[in-house]
Design an enzyme around this catalytic site. Structure first.
Site, PDB file in Angstrom:
ATOM      1  N   ASP A  39       0.809  -1.221   0.000  1.00 23.40           N
ATOM      2  CA  ASP A  39       0.000   0.000   0.000  1.00 23.40           C
ATOM      3  C   ASP A  39       0.842   1.271   0.000  1.00 23.40           C
ATOM      4  O   ASP A  39       1.912   1.313   0.609  1.00 23.40           O
ATOM      5  CB  ASP A  39      -0.919   0.031   1.238  1.00 23.40           C
ATOM      6  CG  ASP A  39      -2.089  -0.925   1.129  1.00 23.40           C
ATOM      7  OD1 ASP A  39      -2.309  -1.469   0.037  1.00 23.40           O
ATOM      8  OD2 ASP A  39      -2.769  -1.121   2.152  1.00 23.40           O
ATOM      9  N   TYR A  67       4.305  -8.085   9.631  1.00 23.68           N
ATOM     10  CA  TYR A  67       4.028  -6.646   9.657  1.00 23.68           C
ATOM     11  C   TYR A  67       4.077  -6.130  11.084  1.00 23.68           C
ATOM     12  O   TYR A  67       3.766  -6.859  12.034  1.00 23.68           O
ATOM     13  CB  TYR A  67       2.613  -6.360   9.124  1.00 23.68           C
ATOM     14  CG  TYR A  67       2.385  -6.707   7.675  1.00 23.68           C
ATOM     15  CD1 TYR A  67       2.516  -5.741   6.682  1.00 23.68           C
ATOM     16  CD2 TYR A  67       2.013  -7.994   7.303  1.00 23.68           C
ATOM     17  CE1 TYR A  67       2.288  -6.057   5.351  1.00 23.68           C
ATOM     18  CE2 TYR A  67       1.782  -8.317   5.976  1.00 23.68           C
ATOM     19  CZ  TYR A  67       1.920  -7.345   5.000  1.00 23.68           C
ATOM     20  OH  TYR A  67       1.704  -7.659   3.683  1.00 23.68           O
ATOM     21  N   ASP A  81      -7.257   3.227   6.936  1.00 21.76           N
ATOM     22  CA  ASP A  81      -5.912   3.672   7.317  1.00 21.76           C
ATOM     23  C   ASP A  81      -5.896   5.190   7.455  1.00 21.76           C
ATOM     24  O   ASP A  81      -6.933   5.856   7.332  1.00 21.76           O
ATOM     25  CB  ASP A  81      -4.849   3.170   6.332  1.00 21.76           C
ATOM     26  CG  ASP A  81      -5.006   3.731   4.921  1.00 21.76           C
ATOM     27  OD1 ASP A  81      -5.765   4.705   4.728  1.00 21.76           O
ATOM     28  OD2 ASP A  81      -4.352   3.189   3.999  1.00 21.76           O
ATOM     29  N   ARG A 172      -5.291  -3.999   7.355  1.00 14.17           N
ATOM     30  CA  ARG A 172      -6.324  -2.987   7.620  1.00 14.17           C
ATOM     31  C   ARG A 172      -7.651  -3.641   7.996  1.00 14.17           C
ATOM     32  O   ARG A 172      -8.356  -3.186   8.898  1.00 14.17           O
ATOM     33  CB  ARG A 172      -6.507  -2.091   6.392  1.00 14.17           C
ATOM     34  CG  ARG A 172      -5.358  -1.101   6.175  1.00 14.17           C
ATOM     35  CD  ARG A 172      -5.530  -0.311   4.900  1.00 14.17           C
ATOM     36  NE  ARG A 172      -5.415  -1.170   3.722  1.00 14.17           N
ATOM     37  CZ  ARG A 172      -6.160  -1.038   2.629  1.00 14.17           C
ATOM     38  NH1 ARG A 172      -7.104  -0.124   2.571  1.00 14.17           N
ATOM     39  NH2 ARG A 172      -5.967  -1.828   1.607  1.00 14.17           N
TER      40      ARG A 172
END
Length: 295
Positions: A39, A67, A81, A172
């Site tokens: 992203d 992550y 986000d 997300r």
């Protein structure tokens, strides 16, 4: 033509395609690609495949990933986000114990619905393009695996998580679902991918430095493309079969092998082979040959 995999640390705010463009320019080489979009708002490990390594990009996409994400509770954004608009708020207070209890429910195989703001294509259109037009469509559920989820830090309304997961996992969506289960809202304030397979952020090259580096240094930073195939067992080929193997001929071997193997001649990586049984004999045929005498 140079071949291999560059471990790039994509900076927040630039696209994965831009990183490819930077490497292409730095190496003056057209055959360059990435191994799955990271992203725009995320940073971290983005393996870039160069030359013949573009043929193993699918294998890199299938690697497990880790992550680290900073969550803010009490708010929901339309993109899930920090790039999005806040569309809902909650005053509910939660504790680290509340969060840790809920996190247990997300270990193992889970179901996710991909977010509208994603690069996933439906009927040839990227979801985020539809989302920007104010169009929301039904998305199919997908099964993903969370191998490990760890609370690194908690200071309400913020929490930092470390998540190791399978391909196709949307952090997300995970964060949004966690917020819902806690009967509040949550969004990804910051996201960094710290590992893809054996590629780790501490060994990466910053995307900002790609054009600043000497070309030869960048070339020396190329990792062998067989790193993308390290989940397949190694098979050492007898030298007498080398010519037949690289020319696509089926060769008879002595031992039963796994269905797919990394084939080597000494220290030289030859390619990916596929084994099969016929009668009571074992055979091997190259599926992908990467060896090139001209290299």
């Amino acid at each position: 033509m140079h071949s291999g995999i560059l471990n790039i640390n994509k900076k927040k705010g630039i696209s994965s395609a831009k990183c490819v463009s930077l490497v292409r320019k730095a190496l003056n080489q057209k055959k360059v690609g990435h191994t799955g979009t990271l992203d725009l708002e995320a940073s971290g490990v983005l393996p870039i495949v160069v030359g013949k390594a573009t043929r193993v990009s699918d294998y890199m996409m299938g690697k497990d990933k880790t992550y680290e994400t900073l969550i803010e509770f009490g708010k929901k954004t339309d993109t899930l986000d920090a790039a999005g608009e806040v569309i809902a708020k909650s005053e509910k207070q939660i504790t680290s114990s509340d969060l840790e209890e809920v996190l247990k429910n997300y270990e193992g195989e889970i179901t996710q619905i991909p977010p509208m703001y994603s690069a996933l294509k439906v009927n040839g259109k990227k979801l985020y393009d539809l989302a920007r037009e104010g169009i929301e469509i039904e998305r199919k559920k997908r099964r993903v695996t969370i191998y490990d989820i760890e609370l690194l830090d908690f200071n309400f309304p913020y929490a930092k998580l470390k998540v190791t997961c399978s391909k196709g996992t949307y952090i997300r969506t995970l964060v949004d679902d966690i917020g819902e289960e806690l009967e509040t809202f949550a969004y990804v304030k910051d996201l960094c991918r710290v590992r893809v397979g054996d590629f780790r952020i501490e060994d990466s090259i910053d995307s900002d430095d790609i054009l600043e580096m000497d070309k030869e240094t960048l070339i020396k930073s190329l990792n062998n493309l067989d790193m993308a195939l390290d989940n397949f067992p190694r098979y050492d080929l007898d030298k007498k079969y080398f010519s037949n193997a690289i020319n696509g001929m089926t060769i008879r071997i002595e031992d039963k092998l796994e269905e797919k193997v990394r084939v080597y001649l000494g220290d030289e990586f030859i390619g990916l082979g596929k084994s099969f049984i016929k009668g009571d004999e074992y055979f091997l045929k190259m599926e992908k040959v990467f060896y090139d005498r001209k290299d």
